[in-house]
Write an enzyme that holds these catalytic residues in place. Structure first.
Site, mmCIF file in Angstrom:
data_model
loop_
_atom_site.group_PDB
_atom_site.id
_atom_site.type_symbol
_atom_site.label_atom_id
_atom_site.label_comp_id
_atom_site.label_asym_id
_atom_site.label_seq_id
_atom_site.Cartn_x
_atom_site.Cartn_y
_atom_site.Cartn_z
ATOM 1 N N ARG A 139 38.608 15.053 -5.341
ATOM 2 C CA ARG A 139 39.126 13.791 -4.793
ATOM 3 C C ARG A 139 37.967 12.940 -4.250
ATOM 4 N NH1 ARG A 139 40.992 12.001 0.295
ATOM 5 N NH2 ARG A 139 42.740 10.548 0.146
ATOM 6 N N ASP B 111 39.522 7.217 13.700
ATOM 7 C CA ASP B 111 38.341 6.436 13.339
ATOM 8 C C ASP B 111 37.905 5.649 14.579
ATOM 9 O OD1 ASP B 111 38.558 7.409 10.760
ATOM 10 O OD2 ASP B 111 39.701 5.684 10.035
ATOM 11 N N HIS C 229 40.895 13.660 13.084
ATOM 12 C CA HIS C 229 40.074 12.720 13.857
ATOM 13 C C HIS C 229 40.755 11.361 13.884
ATOM 14 C CE1 HIS C 229 39.007 11.755 9.684
ATOM 15 N NE2 HIS C 229 38.650 10.550 10.118
ATOM 16 N N HIS D 182 44.266 11.580 11.859
ATOM 17 C CA HIS D 182 44.423 11.931 10.443
ATOM 18 C C HIS D 182 43.422 13.003 10.032
ATOM 19 C CE1 HIS D 182 41.636 8.525 10.748
ATOM 20 N NE2 HIS D 182 41.070 8.916 9.610
HETATM 21 O O1 LIG Z 1 39.545 10.570 2.419
HETATM 22 C C1 LIG Z 1 40.414 9.949 3.030
HETATM 23 O O2 LIG Z 1 41.505 9.664 2.535
HETATM 24 C C2 LIG Z 1 40.195 9.535 4.465
HETATM 25 C C3 LIG Z 1 38.763 9.628 4.930
HETATM 26 C C4 LIG Z 1 38.618 9.338 6.380
HETATM 27 O O3 LIG Z 1 39.506 9.515 7.162
HETATM 28 C C5 LIG Z 1 37.337 8.807 6.890
HETATM 29 O O4 LIG Z 1 36.364 8.691 6.127
HETATM 30 O O5 LIG Z 1 37.271 8.504 8.106
HETATM 31 FE FE LIG Z 2 39.035 8.721 9.084
#
Ligand SMILES: O=C(O)CCC(=O)C(=O)O
Ligand SMILES: [Fe+2]
Length: 266
Positions: A204, A139, A137, A194
């Site tokens: 994690r 952001d 996705h 990403h």
């Molecule tokens: O967990 C991560 O490193 C990225 C999370 C992410 O891309 C988001 O919350 O939009």
């Molecule tokens: Fe993200």
């Protein structure tokens, strides 16, 4: 802040469900917000804060909520300053000053900026190759700042190379360019695709601060960044919320479908 997030996710499920996100709401506990854009299930849980976390924290930690509120407020205050500073530096490098951006408050004050602060949890997974923590996705924000602690999993897509892992560096934050920055900069910055992979043996946690414009503000390519030879690449977007709704309707493909022309076909 990371240990506050860890503490939240290690609460019993029925405790976390007391603050489950209600339909149509952004804040609360549940799946990641991007789950609305895709039909696939993801190996992750998420807690989202918009404005004050007080109401939710009182239910999560009836004894300790003031401590967690203080930690969160302090963190948000600092990360907001950082996000604002980074955004202005990025715009300054395109020749844009605070005077060119109408929605900014007096003297570049970022008081009215909106933000969505997200805690993500990716529990260990017995078969990590058969699932994903977060689907690919971009952001929706202007910029998003990610604290990914010391466990990798975040990957970024680069044209020609494919997916590569953003290795955690102790003390370093990751900054993602969001869709609204692509629109504002008339495509000079591109929002980054990403995704997050999960681990067999590690749980994690990541903290992501999505920084956006004030809620009611229209976002359009900045006038200084278009002209006869570079027409506006995107139409104006009514506001951040409307953009997110469009993105949900278009199953995450909002930005490419908004484009007014193909920038490679000039
Ligand atoms: O967990 C991560 O490193 C990225 C999370 C992410 O891309 C988001 O919350 O939009
Ligand atoms: Fe993200």
């Amino acid at each position: 802040m990371e240990s506050a997030a860890r503490s939240l996710f290690s609460l019993p499920a029925q405790q976390k469900l007391k603050v489950a996100r209600s339909p149509g709401q952004i804040s609360g506990y549940g799946f990641h917000l991007i789950a609305a854009f895709w039909d696939k299930q993801q190996w992750s849980e998420c807690f989202t804060i918009v404005g004050s976390p007080l109401e939710h924290y009182e239910q999560l930690w009836p004894q300790d909520y003031t401590k967690f509120c203080c930690i969160t407020e302090e963190f948000e205050k600092e990360i907001k300053k950082l996000a604002s500073r980074l955004m202005w530096l990025m715009l300054a490098s395109l020749g844009i000053s605070k005077d060119d951006v109408e929605w900014d408050g007096p003297k570049g004050d970022d008081q009215n900026a909106s933000a969505v602060f997200q805690f993500n949890s990716y529990p260990s997974c017995p078969d990590p190759d058969r699932t994903i923590g977060l689907v690919p996705h971009t952001d929706s924000s202007l910029v998003s700042i990610v604290h990914q602690s010391n466990i990798d999993g975040l990957q970024v897509f680069r044209e020609g190379t494919g997916w590569f892992t953003i290795q955690p560096v102790p003390g370093a934050l990751v900054v993602n360019v969001g869709d609204l920055m692509s629109i504002l900069s008339n495509g000079l910055y591109s929002s980054v695709l990403h995704r997050v992979l999960v681990k067999r043996a590690q749980h994690r946690i990541s903290l992501v601060y999505h920084y956006g414009p004030p809620a009611a503000v229209k976002i359009a390519p900045l006038e200084k960044l278009f002209g006869p030879s570079h027409p506006p690449l995107y139409p104006p977007v009514t506001n951040w919320n409307e953009y997110i709704s469009t993105k949900a309707k278009l199953k995450g493909k909002a930005l490419p479908s908004l484009r007014l022309y193909d920038p490679l076909m000039k």
